[in-house]
Design a protein around this motif. Structure first.
Motif, PDB file in Angstrom:
ATOM      1  N   ASP A  96       0.728  -1.502   0.190  1.00 23.41           N
ATOM      2  CA  ASP A  96      -0.076  -0.381  -0.327  1.00 23.41           C
ATOM      3  C   ASP A  96       1.306   1.135   0.135  1.00 23.41           C
ATOM      4  O   ASP A  96       0.737   1.912  -0.710  1.00 23.41           O
ATOM      5  CB  ASP A  96      -0.694  -0.143   0.860  1.00 23.41           C
ATOM      6  CG  ASP A  96      -2.012   0.829   0.464  1.00 23.41           C
ATOM      7  OD1 ASP A  96      -2.722   1.691   0.793  1.00 23.41           O
ATOM      8  OD2 ASP A  96      -1.599   1.671   2.008  1.00 23.41           O
ATOM      9  N   LEU A  97       1.790   1.168   1.211  1.00 20.37           N
ATOM     10  CA  LEU A  97       3.295   2.466   0.651  1.00 20.37           C
ATOM     11  C   LEU A  97       3.290   2.357  -0.396  1.00 20.37           C
ATOM     12  O   LEU A  97       3.449   3.521  -0.937  1.00 20.37           O
ATOM     13  CB  LEU A  97       3.954   2.377   2.101  1.00 20.37           C
ATOM     14  CG  LEU A  97       5.199   3.033   1.748  1.00 20.37           C
ATOM     15  CD1 LEU A  97       3.613   4.641   2.628  1.00 20.37           C
ATOM     16  CD2 LEU A  97       5.633   2.516   3.450  1.00 20.37           C
ATOM     17  N   THR A  98       3.779   1.281  -1.357  1.00 22.51           N
ATOM     18  CA  THR A  98       4.509   2.091  -2.254  1.00 22.51           C
ATOM     19  C   THR A  98       3.507   1.987  -3.762  1.00 22.51           C
ATOM     20  O   THR A  98       3.609   2.719  -4.139  1.00 22.51           O
ATOM     21  CB  THR A  98       5.207  -0.113  -2.503  1.00 22.51           C
ATOM     22  OG1 THR A  98       5.826  -0.302  -2.255  1.00 22.51           O
ATOM     23  CG2 THR A  98       5.596   0.195  -4.187  1.00 22.51           C
ATOM     24  N   ARG A  99       2.570   1.992  -3.584  1.00 22.97           N
ATOM     25  CA  ARG A  99       1.664   2.362  -4.566  1.00 22.97           C
ATOM     26  C   ARG A  99       1.344   3.876  -4.629  1.00 22.97           C
ATOM     27  O   ARG A  99       1.094   4.715  -5.291  1.00 22.97           O
ATOM     28  CB  ARG A  99       0.323   1.892  -4.382  1.00 22.97           C
ATOM     29  CG  ARG A  99      -0.321   0.256  -4.761  1.00 22.97           C
ATOM     30  CD  ARG A  99      -1.766  -0.157  -5.087  1.00 22.97           C
ATOM     31  NE  ARG A  99      -2.026  -0.522  -3.715  1.00 22.97           N
ATOM     32  CZ  ARG A  99      -2.118  -1.352  -3.154  1.00 22.97           C
ATOM     33  NH1 ARG A  99      -1.644  -2.602  -3.510  1.00 22.97           N
ATOM     34  NH2 ARG A  99      -2.361  -1.580  -1.989  1.00 22.97           N
ATOM     35  N   ARG A 100       1.338   3.754  -2.622  1.00 24.75           N
ATOM     36  CA  ARG A 100       0.797   6.125  -2.805  1.00 24.75           C
ATOM     37  C   ARG A 100       2.324   6.105  -3.214  1.00 24.75           C
ATOM     38  O   ARG A 100       2.079   7.468  -3.999  1.00 24.75           O
ATOM     39  CB  ARG A 100       0.855   6.045  -1.152  1.00 24.75           C
ATOM     40  CG  ARG A 100      -0.601   5.814  -1.003  1.00 24.75           C
ATOM     41  CD  ARG A 100      -0.410   6.614   0.374  1.00 24.75           C
ATOM     42  NE  ARG A 100      -0.284   5.259   1.485  1.00 24.75           N
ATOM     43  CZ  ARG A 100       0.075   5.327   2.474  1.00 24.75           C
ATOM     44  NH1 ARG A 100       0.395   7.039   3.238  1.00 24.75           N
ATOM     45  NH2 ARG A 100       0.367   4.452   3.785  1.00 24.75           N
ATOM     46  N   LEU A 101       3.145   6.135  -2.808  1.00 22.59           N
ATOM     47  CA  LEU A 101       4.968   6.891  -3.769  1.00 22.59           C
ATOM     48  C   LEU A 101       4.949   6.522  -5.245  1.00 22.59           C
ATOM     49  O   LEU A 101       5.058   7.885  -5.756  1.00 22.59           O
ATOM     50  CB  LEU A 101       5.916   6.176  -3.284  1.00 22.59           C
ATOM     51  CG  LEU A 101       6.127   5.850  -1.480  1.00 22.59           C
ATOM     52  CD1 LEU A 101       7.846   4.447  -1.442  1.00 22.59           C
ATOM     53  CD2 LEU A 101       6.967   6.594  -1.117  1.00 22.59           C
ATOM     54  N   VAL A 102       3.688   5.459  -5.443  1.00 25.12           N
ATOM     55  CA  VAL A 102       4.482   6.333  -7.109  1.00 25.12           C
ATOM     56  C   VAL A 102       3.298   6.602  -7.563  1.00 25.12           C
ATOM     57  O   VAL A 102       4.134   7.654  -8.424  1.00 25.12           O
ATOM     58  CB  VAL A 102       3.973   4.729  -7.712  1.00 25.12           C
ATOM     59  CG1 VAL A 102       4.323   4.350  -9.111  1.00 25.12           C
ATOM     60  CG2 VAL A 102       5.304   3.312  -7.279  1.00 25.12           C
ATOM     61  N   HIS A 103       2.137   6.512  -6.985  1.00 27.88           N
ATOM     62  CA  HIS A 103       1.285   7.762  -7.458  1.00 27.88           C
ATOM     63  C   HIS A 103       1.405   9.000  -7.399  1.00 27.88           C
ATOM     64  O   HIS A 103       1.151   9.845  -8.307  1.00 27.88           O
ATOM     65  CB  HIS A 103      -0.164   7.735  -6.971  1.00 27.88           C
ATOM     66  CG  HIS A 103      -0.552   5.263  -7.126  1.00 27.88           C
ATOM     67  ND1 HIS A 103      -0.996   4.835  -7.067  1.00 27.88           N
ATOM     68  CD2 HIS A 103      -0.151   5.121  -8.537  1.00 27.88           C
ATOM     69  CE1 HIS A 103      -1.797   3.824  -7.434  1.00 27.88           C
ATOM     70  NE2 HIS A 103      -0.736   4.185  -8.560  1.00 27.88           N
ATOM     71  N   ALA A 104       2.256   9.347  -5.805  1.00 25.69           N
ATOM     72  CA  ALA A 104       2.218  10.859  -5.614  1.00 25.69           C
ATOM     73  C   ALA A 104       3.703  11.035  -6.450  1.00 25.69           C
ATOM     74  O   ALA A 104       3.103  11.891  -6.646  1.00 25.69           O
ATOM     75  CB  ALA A 104       3.070  10.502  -3.948  1.00 25.69           C
ATOM     76  N   ARG A 105       4.357  10.385  -6.860  1.00 24.20           N
ATOM     77  CA  ARG A 105       5.610  11.073  -7.614  1.00 24.20           C
ATOM     78  C   ARG A 105       5.021  11.435  -9.505  1.00 24.20           C
ATOM     79  O   ARG A 105       5.347  11.960  -9.740  1.00 24.20           O
ATOM     80  CB  ARG A 105       6.803   9.938  -7.827  1.00 24.20           C
ATOM     81  CG  ARG A 105       7.361   9.989  -8.853  1.00 24.20           C
ATOM     82  CD  ARG A 105       8.862  11.447  -8.608  1.00 24.20           C
ATOM     83  NE  ARG A 105       9.078  11.893  -9.291  1.00 24.20           N
ATOM     84  CZ  ARG A 105       9.665  12.365 -10.367  1.00 24.20           C
ATOM     85  NH1 ARG A 105       8.044  13.240 -10.889  1.00 24.20           N
ATOM     86  NH2 ARG A 105      10.736  13.184 -10.765  1.00 24.20           N
ATOM     87  N   ALA A 106       4.320  10.005  -9.715  1.00 26.40           N
ATOM     88  CA  ALA A 106       3.189  10.030 -10.895  1.00 26.40           C
ATOM     89  C   ALA A 106       2.654  11.282 -11.151  1.00 26.40           C
ATOM     90  O   ALA A 106       2.841  12.259 -11.856  1.00 26.40           O
ATOM     91  CB  ALA A 106       2.333   9.164 -11.608  1.00 26.40           C
TER      92      ALA A 106
END
Length: 257
Positions: free
Chosen positions: A157-167
């Motif tokens: 879940d944290l990884t998804r948030r990191l990826v989408h926040a960077r996107a």
């Protein structure tokens, strides 16, 4: 690779970008992808080709090695200066993708790798590509979709948030999935798309991951301590040869009508 680059701090952004690009460009898959782009451009002796967003000029030099009359274009004067320092014989100029320094119909090839996602108006860039290309001239676009990074991590879940926040911090995070339609809308024909997946299992991916963590923390998508802990996990994975990152790359090509 320096400790600063592993952490993703204390380095000028332009230097960080060039160092990361150098590391990626040396990978066998990256060399193979560049070679494929030259095939799609039909690069040959005497071909007039522009490489937009040329960085340190590696593709310009390789195209020249094939006999092409290659010109590199980059909007960053510091990057152009570095390209000229590394490759004094290369034709590298400071210019933007919306206003290329060429006359109408004067080029045979247009190459843009990891560029269009940085633009607010990729349609305008492709209209400019169509302007400078002669009839039958080839365009090749290469880019990653910033929403579809695949990263092995303990906290999904944290990884998804990191990826989408960077996107969300990239002007055109999803532009690469639009490459085909952008070429068609610009009047190109014989448009084709290939997908290559870059797989990274070592320290070469750490600057990219550091950027994800830093961007997510700066946008307040995650707490700074969460970003630091996540990046520390990835650094440990790299040391233990357990890091895994996969990035889909879309390669679109077409001919000017």
């Amino acid at each position: 690779m320096t400790d600063a680059l592993r952490r993703g701090d204390s380095v000028h952004p332009a230097h960080r970008l060039l160092a990361a690009l150098d590391a990626f460009d040396e990978l066998p898959a990256a060399r193979e992808l560049r070679a494929r782009s030259y095939e799609l451009l039909a690069a040959r002796s005497g071909s007039r080709i522009v490489d937009v967003g040329c960085g340190a000029g590696r593709a310009v030099a390789e195209l020249a090695g094939l006999g092409a009359r290659a010109t590199g274009i980059d909007i960053e004067p510091g990057t152009v200066a570095e390209a000229r320092r590394r490759r004094p014989d290369a034709d590298v100029r400071t210019a933007g993708a919306y206003a290329l320094p060429f006359g109408d119909g004067t080029l045979d090839g247009y190459r843009a790798e990891k560029v269009l996602h940085e633009l607010d108006d990729p349609r305008r860039a492709l209209a400019e590509a169509a302007r400078v290309l002669a009839p039958g001239g080839r365009a090749v676009l290469i880019g990653q979709d910033w929403d579809t990074f695949v990263i092995d991590a303990d906290d999904a879940d944290l990884t998804r948030r990191l990826v989408h926040a960077r996107a969300d911090r990239v002007p055109g995070a999803r532009t690469a999935r639009r490459h085909r339609n952008l070429l068609l809308e610009a009047g190109f024909r014989e448009v084709e798309v290939e997908v290559r997946t870059g797989v990274f299992t070592g320290e070469v991916a750490l600057p990219l991951l550091a950027g994800l963590a830093r961007g997510a923390a700066e946008s307040a998508a995650v707490r700074p301590e969460q970003a630091r802990a996540w990046l520390a996990e990835q650094q440990e994975r790299a040391r233990a040869d357990r890091l895994f990152v996969a990035v889909p790359l879309f390669v679109a090509s077409g001919a000017r009508a």
